[in-house]
Write a protein that holds these residues in place. Structure first.
Motif, short mmCIF file in Angstrom:
data_model
loop_
_atom_site.label_atom_id
_atom_site.label_comp_id
_atom_site.label_asym_id
_atom_site.label_seq_id
_atom_site.Cartn_x
_atom_site.Cartn_y
_atom_site.Cartn_z
N HIS A 132 49.44 -135.28 -41.24
CA HIS A 132 49.66 -136.22 -40.15
C HIS A 132 48.47 -137.15 -39.97
CE1 HIS A 132 53.22 -134.11 -38.94
NE2 HIS A 132 52.56 -132.97 -38.83
N ASP A 133 48.77 -138.39 -39.67
CA ASP A 133 47.77 -139.32 -39.16
C ASP A 133 46.61 -139.63 -40.09
OD1 ASP A 133 49.25 -139.39 -36.85
OD2 ASP A 133 48.15 -137.72 -35.96
N GLU A 134 46.70 -139.24 -41.35
CA GLU A 134 45.56 -139.55 -42.20
C GLU A 134 45.54 -141.03 -42.53
OE1 GLU A 134 44.90 -137.01 -45.54
OE2 GLU A 134 45.13 -135.22 -44.29
N TRP A 135 46.69 -141.65 -42.49
CA TRP A 135 46.80 -143.07 -42.79
C TRP A 135 46.79 -143.92 -41.52
CZ3 TRP A 135 45.72 -141.52 -47.10
CH2 TRP A 135 45.96 -142.19 -48.29
N GLY A 136 46.95 -143.23 -40.40
CA GLY A 136 47.00 -143.94 -39.13
C GLY A 136 48.36 -144.55 -38.84
N THR A 137 49.19 -144.66 -39.86
CA THR A 137 50.47 -145.33 -39.63
C THR A 137 51.65 -144.37 -39.68
OG1 THR A 137 50.51 -145.79 -41.97
CG2 THR A 137 49.76 -147.57 -40.54
N GLY A 138 51.40 -143.12 -40.02
CA GLY A 138 52.51 -142.19 -40.11
C GLY A 138 52.08 -140.90 -40.77
N SER A 139 53.06 -140.15 -41.23
CA SER A 139 52.74 -138.86 -41.87
C SER A 139 53.10 -138.92 -43.34
CB SER A 139 53.53 -137.74 -41.20
OG SER A 139 53.13 -137.61 -39.87
N LEU A 140 52.30 -138.21 -44.14
CA LEU A 140 52.57 -138.15 -45.58
C LEU A 140 53.05 -136.73 -45.91
CD1 LEU A 140 49.39 -140.01 -46.82
CD2 LEU A 140 51.70 -140.92 -46.53
N ILE A 141 53.84 -136.63 -46.97
CA ILE A 141 54.36 -135.31 -47.33
C ILE A 141 54.07 -135.02 -48.79
CG2 ILE A 141 56.34 -133.77 -47.23
CD1 ILE A 141 57.75 -135.92 -45.55
N ASP A 142 53.55 -133.81 -49.03
CA ASP A 142 53.33 -133.33 -50.38
C ASP A 142 54.33 -132.19 -50.61
OD1 ASP A 142 52.48 -132.34 -52.77
OD2 ASP A 142 50.49 -131.68 -52.08
N TYR A 143 55.23 -132.41 -51.57
CA TYR A 143 56.28 -131.40 -51.82
C TYR A 143 55.90 -130.36 -52.88
CZ TYR A 143 59.49 -133.97 -48.83
OH TYR A 143 60.07 -134.56 -47.74
N ASN A 144 54.64 -130.38 -53.33
CA ASN A 144 54.26 -129.39 -54.35
C ASN A 144 54.55 -127.96 -53.92
OD1 ASN A 144 53.39 -131.38 -56.02
ND2 ASN A 144 51.20 -130.95 -55.84
N ARG A 145 54.37 -127.68 -52.63
CA ARG A 145 54.55 -126.31 -52.16
C ARG A 145 56.02 -125.99 -51.89
NH1 ARG A 145 51.55 -124.66 -46.69
NH2 ARG A 145 53.48 -125.53 -45.85
N CYS A 146 56.85 -127.03 -51.84
CA CYS A 146 58.26 -126.85 -51.50
C CYS A 146 58.95 -126.01 -52.58
CB CYS A 146 58.91 -128.22 -51.41
SG CYS A 146 60.27 -128.27 -50.28
N GLY A 147 59.53 -124.89 -52.18
CA GLY A 147 60.22 -124.05 -53.16
C GLY A 147 59.34 -122.97 -53.77
N VAL A 148 58.09 -122.88 -53.34
CA VAL A 148 57.25 -121.75 -53.76
C VAL A 148 57.83 -120.50 -53.08
CG1 VAL A 148 54.96 -120.71 -53.50
CG2 VAL A 148 55.17 -123.12 -54.15
N PRO A 149 58.00 -119.42 -53.82
CA PRO A 149 58.64 -118.25 -53.21
C PRO A 149 57.73 -117.53 -52.20
CG PRO A 149 58.02 -117.75 -55.47
CD PRO A 149 57.74 -119.21 -55.26
N LEU A 150 58.36 -117.08 -51.14
CA LEU A 150 57.64 -116.32 -50.11
C LEU A 150 58.35 -115.01 -49.88
CD1 LEU A 150 57.48 -118.95 -47.18
CD2 LEU A 150 55.59 -118.31 -48.67
#
Ligand code: ADP
Ligand code: MG
Ligand code: ZN
Length: 476
Positions: A132-150
């Protein structure tokens, strides 16, 4: 009035499979953002998930290590929620038929043994990471973790103090590391825990209203969060008000928690069976195959160390709490070192160096045999115990064989009597007051004189010989 705290935990552990739960993307931590993904883990329309069998293997293993029943007919369910960290708008999890249920873990707090119930362990997919807020204009998403098993491990509300919850977490972490299903690196988010906590007057049977705290990312933070929350709830109850059932976020920097949202109920998620995946059928053979891969677990290892090596319970508990440390210990002992002496070195200098340098046992840069070699050097009289402590420090810096370090740095103990006599003579001459004190009956003065000789030889004099020599010379 006296209050009692009731705590139940929900622990998420990222599994250390090579690939994700429903596709063959890597689970590796980090990496350039959005490079460990494909149409499946980014939830593109029309794709079909295929369950990674290893995920079930690992969940069964975790279940067996925590005394759970393994569900022979399980299924996966959609947990619907709309949030950009999960582009499908649902998470594939397990609702009513988790892989494992009804287990327990035995913990020990201040010498008291206690059994903590495990309600269930289910498998699910991790979500992406929002920045959140690293760009000041919105949020960025990194999907690398998406689908890692838990796996999510849910406990019964069996803990009564933050200390018990902390010991439970430590014990669970050590079990998961022993069985090699998760690296449990809290700093990388591989192990995360949500804390459910309520308070009630001591003696009252019914539990109070609980809150759930998220975002707790170290054991220390967990303890602080629990202490804070218990105090907050007691104050509410004392003032005659009601605790709200809600989800709260812990801010470890500020040391406070604040309300995030009202607690969702299961019906808010509109769970339904995942239509794209077949049921998970686990037969007896599969379970037995996994059972065979279970290593000796920390509690069993601890008991064995106490029996086999006569280690004090406390030392055995510390050494076996980490699989790596225990392996290291066994390497030393197998190389011929005396287990009790090894244990003393572990509990003293080794632990201190690890702590001072903020190192994990995995980061010890030399093999266990080197500790055995170091101890052999002391036993043979090549170096003194105090020099050995210095050598150990160098071993951490240079990862070298202690024999080489001793040679290179010229640390070999002075055990030559004539050389020691010379040193003692000089020290006696230079310290007439101490000599007089000793002769006058002050035993302590001898220690001072020994110390002066050690100083003169930079710690290399053989302390035992020196002691005898000085006594002899002074008593003449
Ligand atoms: P949910 O599915 O809504 O999260 P669960 O009943 O599965 O709720 O409980 C989640 C966690 O909360 C479990 O770890 C459980 O032990 C704990 N818990 C339930 N009731 C209480 C309570 N009154 N006080 C503290 N913890 C509780
Ligand atoms: Mg919950
Ligand atoms: Zn993928």
């Amino acid at each position: 009035m006296n209050y009692e705290t009731v705590i139940g935990l929900e622990v998420h552990a990222e599994l250390s499979t090579k690939t994700k739960i429903f596709c063959d993307c890597t689970t590796e931590f980090g990496g350039e953002v959005n490079t460990h993904c494909c149409p499946i883990c980014t939830g593109m329309p029309g794709v079909l998930p295929v369950l990674n069998k290893k995920v079930v293997d690992y969940a069964i293993k975790a279940g067996l290590a925590t005394n759970c029943e393994i569900t022979e007919f399980g299924k996966q369910d959609r947990k619907n929620y709309f949030y950009p960290d999960l582009p499908k708008a649902y998470q594939i999890s397990q609702y009513d038929l988790p892989v494992c249920k009804n287990g327990y873990i035995d913990i020990e707090v201040n010498g008291q043994k206690k059994r903590i119930g495990i309600t269930r362990i289910h498998i699910e997919e991790d979500a992406g990471k929002l920045m959140h807020d690293e760009w000041g204009t919105g949020s960025l998403i990194d999907y690398n973790r998406c689908g890692v098993p838990l796996i999510e491990i849910v406990t019964e509300p069996d803990m009564r103090t933050p200390e018990e919850a902390k010991v439970f977490l430590e014990t669970l972490k050590s079990i998961l590391q022993y069985i090699d299903v998760s690296d449990c690196k809290m700093q990388e988010g591989s192990l995360r825990c949500d804390i459910n906590l309520s308070v009630k007057p001591v003696g009252q049977k019914e539990f109070g209203v609980r809150t759930e705290m998220k975002n707790v990312n170290s054991f220390r933070a967990a303890v602080r969060a629990m202490e804070y929350e218990a105090k907050r709830q007691i104050e509410i109850v004392e003032s005659g008000k009601q605790v709200e059932q809600e989800t709260r976020r812990w801010d470890d920097v500020k040391g406070v928690s604040y309300a995030m949202r009202n607690k969702e109920e299961a019906h808010d998620y509109r769970y339904f069976p995942e239509p794209d995946l077949v049921p998970i059928v686990i037969n007896k053979e599969w379970i037995e195959e996994i059972r065979k891969t279970l290593p000796e677990l920390p509690n069993a290892k601890k008991e064995r160390y106490i029996k086999q090596y006569q280690l004090p319970e406390y030392d055995a508990a510390i050494i076996t709490s980490s699989r790596t440390l225990a392996q290291f210990f066994e390497e030393c002992v197998e190389s011929g070192a005396n287990p009790k002496i090894v244990s003393n070195w572990f509990m003293g200098d080794l632990m201190r160096i690890l702590k001072d340098n903020n190192l994990e046992p995995e980061e010890i840069p030399f093999p266990g045999q080197y500790i055995a070699k170091l101890l052999a050097l002391i036993e043979k009289g090549t170096i003194s115990g105090s020099i050995a402590k210095k050598v150990l420090e160098v071993m951490f810096d240079e990862a070298k064989d202690p024999e080489i370090i001793v040679k290179e740095k010229g640390l070999i103990q002075i055990s030559d009597e004539s050389q020691l006599v010379e040193i003692a003579k000089k020290v006696i001459e230079d310290n007439p007051q101490s000599v007089a004190d000793y002769k006058g009956g002050k035993e302590k003065a001898l220690g001072f004189l020994v110390g002066q000789c050690m100083k003169a030889t930079k710690g290399k004099a053989n302390p035992q010989m020196l002691n005898n020599l000085l006594k002899e010379m002074l008593n003449k």
